[in-house]
Scaffold this active site. Structure first.
Site, PDB file in Angstrom:
ATOM      1  N   GLY A  31       0.625  -1.348   0.241  1.00 17.91           N
ATOM      2  CA  GLY A  31      -0.096  -0.232  -0.343  1.00 17.91           C
ATOM      3  C   GLY A  31       0.812   1.070  -0.178  1.00 17.91           C
ATOM      4  N   LEU A  33       0.097   3.473  -2.384  1.00 17.87           N
ATOM      5  CA  LEU A  33       0.650   3.828  -3.376  1.00 17.87           C
ATOM      6  C   LEU A  33       1.397   4.626  -4.203  1.00 17.87           C
ATOM      7  CD1 LEU A  33      -2.289   1.572  -5.131  1.00 17.87           C
ATOM      8  CD2 LEU A  33      -0.320   0.857  -3.937  1.00 17.87           C
ATOM      9  N   HIS A  37       4.323   1.887  -7.840  1.00 17.15           N
ATOM     10  CA  HIS A  37       3.430   0.298  -7.649  1.00 17.15           C
ATOM     11  C   HIS A  37       2.318   0.711  -9.442  1.00 17.15           C
ATOM     12  CE1 HIS A  37       4.087   1.076  -3.626  1.00 17.15           C
ATOM     13  NE2 HIS A  37       4.521  -0.164  -3.323  1.00 17.15           N
ATOM     14  N   GLN A  61       7.542  -9.792   7.589  1.00 19.11           N
ATOM     15  CA  GLN A  61       8.632  -9.641   6.724  1.00 19.11           C
ATOM     16  C   GLN A  61       9.394  -8.359   7.555  1.00 19.11           C
ATOM     17  OE1 GLN A  61       6.037  -8.830   3.437  1.00 19.11           O
ATOM     18  NE2 GLN A  61       7.673  -7.148   3.074  1.00 19.11           N
ATOM     19  N   GLY A 147       8.474  -5.351  -8.951  1.00 21.28           N
ATOM     20  CA  GLY A 147       9.226  -4.138  -9.748  1.00 21.28           C
ATOM     21  C   GLY A 147      11.010  -4.808  -9.482  1.00 21.28           C
ATOM     22  N   GLU A 148      11.712  -4.596 -10.050  1.00 21.58           N
ATOM     23  CA  GLU A 148      13.166  -4.744  -9.695  1.00 21.58           C
ATOM     24  C   GLU A 148      13.606  -3.448  -9.148  1.00 21.58           C
ATOM     25  OE1 GLU A 148      15.586  -3.187 -13.746  1.00 21.58           O
ATOM     26  OE2 GLU A 148      14.236  -5.392 -14.920  1.00 21.58           O
ATOM     27  N   LYS A 149      13.083  -2.612  -8.167  1.00 22.62           N
ATOM     28  CA  LYS A 149      13.349  -1.793  -7.569  1.00 22.62           C
ATOM     29  C   LYS A 149      13.669  -2.694  -6.210  1.00 22.62           C
ATOM     30  CE  LYS A 149      13.444   1.319  -4.122  1.00 22.62           C
ATOM     31  NZ  LYS A 149      12.865   0.502  -2.800  1.00 22.62           N
ATOM     32  N   GLN A 153      14.381  -9.449  -4.588  1.00 22.16           N
ATOM     33  CA  GLN A 153      13.421  -9.528  -3.318  1.00 22.16           C
ATOM     34  C   GLN A 153      12.645 -10.515  -5.062  1.00 22.16           C
ATOM     35  OE1 GLN A 153       9.920  -7.563  -1.570  1.00 22.16           O
ATOM     36  NE2 GLN A 153       9.056  -7.693  -3.131  1.00 22.16           N
ATOM     37  N   VAL A 184      11.540   6.035  -6.097  1.00 22.36           N
ATOM     38  CA  VAL A 184      10.261   6.628  -5.633  1.00 22.36           C
ATOM     39  C   VAL A 184      10.073   5.026  -4.776  1.00 22.36           C
ATOM     40  CG1 VAL A 184       7.643   6.630  -6.029  1.00 22.36           C
ATOM     41  CG2 VAL A 184       9.084   7.419  -7.858  1.00 22.36           C
TER      42      VAL A 184
HETATM   43  P1  AMP Z   1       6.284  -2.615  -1.289  1.00 25.19           P
HETATM   44  O1  AMP Z   1       4.954  -1.444  -1.415  1.00 25.19           O
HETATM   45  O2  AMP Z   1       6.843  -1.557  -1.272  1.00 25.19           O
HETATM   46  O3  AMP Z   1       6.359  -4.040  -1.048  1.00 25.19           O
HETATM   47  O4  AMP Z   1       6.397  -2.308  -3.155  1.00 25.19           O
HETATM   48  C1  AMP Z   1       5.505  -3.608  -3.840  1.00 25.19           C
HETATM   49  C2  AMP Z   1       5.845  -3.593  -5.194  1.00 25.19           C
HETATM   50  O5  AMP Z   1       6.015  -2.554  -6.056  1.00 25.19           O
HETATM   51  C3  AMP Z   1       7.692  -4.377  -5.438  1.00 25.19           C
HETATM   52  O6  AMP Z   1       7.310  -5.628  -7.032  1.00 25.19           O
HETATM   53  C4  AMP Z   1       8.075  -3.343  -5.512  1.00 25.19           C
HETATM   54  O7  AMP Z   1       9.340  -3.937  -5.944  1.00 25.19           O
HETATM   55  C5  AMP Z   1       7.420  -2.359  -6.368  1.00 25.19           C
HETATM   56  N1  AMP Z   1       8.407  -1.435  -6.696  1.00 25.19           N
HETATM   57  C6  AMP Z   1       8.192  -0.275  -5.291  1.00 25.19           C
HETATM   58  N2  AMP Z   1       8.883   0.696  -5.739  1.00 25.19           N
HETATM   59  C7  AMP Z   1       8.840   0.414  -6.523  1.00 25.19           C
HETATM   60  C8  AMP Z   1       9.617   1.486  -8.134  1.00 25.19           C
HETATM   61  N3  AMP Z   1      10.485   2.460  -7.562  1.00 25.19           N
HETATM   62  N4  AMP Z   1       9.834   1.473  -9.315  1.00 25.19           N
HETATM   63  C9  AMP Z   1       9.304  -0.097  -9.934  1.00 25.19           C
HETATM   64  N5  AMP Z   1       8.752  -1.192  -9.209  1.00 25.19           N
HETATM   65  C10 AMP Z   1       8.525  -0.181  -7.439  1.00 25.19           C
END
Ligand code: AMP
Length: 284
Positions: A31, A33, A37, A61, A147-149, A153, A184
């Site tokens: 979330g 978002l 996301h 986690q 995400g590759e971020k 993972q 981001v």
């Molecule tokens: P999170 O809510 O941080 O657990 O992220 C959920 C998904 O969004 C994961 O697959 C992250 O890798 C992806 N994500 C988070 N930030 C970015 C970003 N800046 N660019 C691309 N994907 C992202």
């Protein structure tokens, strides 16, 4: 857009979608978002008939001293963003329905889950692996966009899909960055404006690595040390690790070989906020 909170209801809907030959794409988030996301939702939208977005701040986690309780939860705003992005089902369960009383089973990651982020955050990837696998069983996707971020993972999720023979296509989405280069992230709201501009040093580090490797430097340890120094000399910032891994096995790599791809992984504190970033670099 329908909001679902009960795992068994989500599962029944997913089953029905499958029986109706709908291609299901899932995006899993915690979330708060943001554009990152939403880029994943866009990718899911392009390749799937039905898009399920999950929002769950997964307690298992987070380490004892991490930000589970402070983690931002702007649910109404998330609902509006998800709806506007074309999500069909928003699955937002309560923790007590995901981990009911007497819950006992956890997935154990191998070596890949114990290095780097796994070493700094013991148990983190077991928590991620468990929730992602549970959400796979609840949402029954054909495709899952990550995400590759969160590069480590993503590598772990690919490993789970392979090791457990899951019939799911994992799609990697590129990192969305602010104009400054800062990746981001939901955690960026913890940064003061000074820390936010200092935090761009991570992206500058990635650019430094790209330039060094383009100019035929091959000593990855030396390049990583230069980047650590760049971060250490930025006021308010402190490097945690700066490391190159090979793209295939995600193993630590010291020298670049021509034609191969590497990923530079960075973790650093800006003030009290721990940020991660990474970049894929080809040695040509
Ligand atoms: P999170 O809510 O941080 O657990 O992220 C959920 C998904 O969004 C994961 O697959 C992250 O890798 C992806 N994500 C988070 N930030 C970015 C970003 N800046 N660019 C691309 N994907 C992202």
């Amino acid at each position: 857009m329908q909001i679902i909170t009960e795992p068994c209801q989500m599962q029944a809907i997913a089953e029905k979608l499958r029986l109706n030959r709908q291609l299901i794409g899932v995006v899993m988030t915690m979330g708060a978002l943001h554009e990152g996301h939403l880029s994943l939702v866009k990718l899911a939208r392009q390749s799937s008939g039905t898009v399920i977005l999950t929002i769950f701040v997964n307690p298992s986690q987070f380490g004892a001293n991490e930000d589970l309780h402070q983690y931002p939860r702007p649910f109404e705003q998330d609902v509006a963003l998800a709806k506007a992005a074309g999500v069909d089902y928003l699955f937002a369960p309560e923790a007590r329905n995901i981990y009911p009383e007497n819950y006992q089973t956890t997935l154990e990651c191998g070596a890949l889950g114990k290095r780097l982020e796994g070493e700094r955050r013991p148990g983190h990837f077991n928590g991620v692996a468990t929730i992602v696998t549970k959400l796979f069983h609840i949402t029954k996707p054909h495709r899952a966009i990550f995400g590759e971020k969160d590069a480590q993972q993503l590598a772990i999720i690919r490993q789970i899909v392979k090791d457990l023979d899951l019939d799911i296509t994992v799609v990697a989405a590129p990192i969305v960055r602010e104009e400054s280069g800062l990746a981001v992230s939901s955690r960026n709201i913890y940064l003061s404006s000074q820390e936010r501009s200092a935090a761009t040093i991570l992206y500058q580090g990635i650019c430094h690595a790209e330039k060094s490797i383009a100019s035929k430097k091959r000593d990855l340890l030396a390049i990583a040390a230069e980047i650590e120094q760049m971060i250490a000399s930025t006021p308010g910032c402190r490097p945690d690790y700066v490391t190159f891994v090979d793209e295939e096995r995600f193993e630590l790599t010291e020298r670049a070989e021509e034609g191969k791809e590497y990923r530079l992984l960075l973790a650093a504190y800006c003030g009290a906020v721990r940020l991660i970033d990474n970049g894929k670099i080809r040695a040509s």
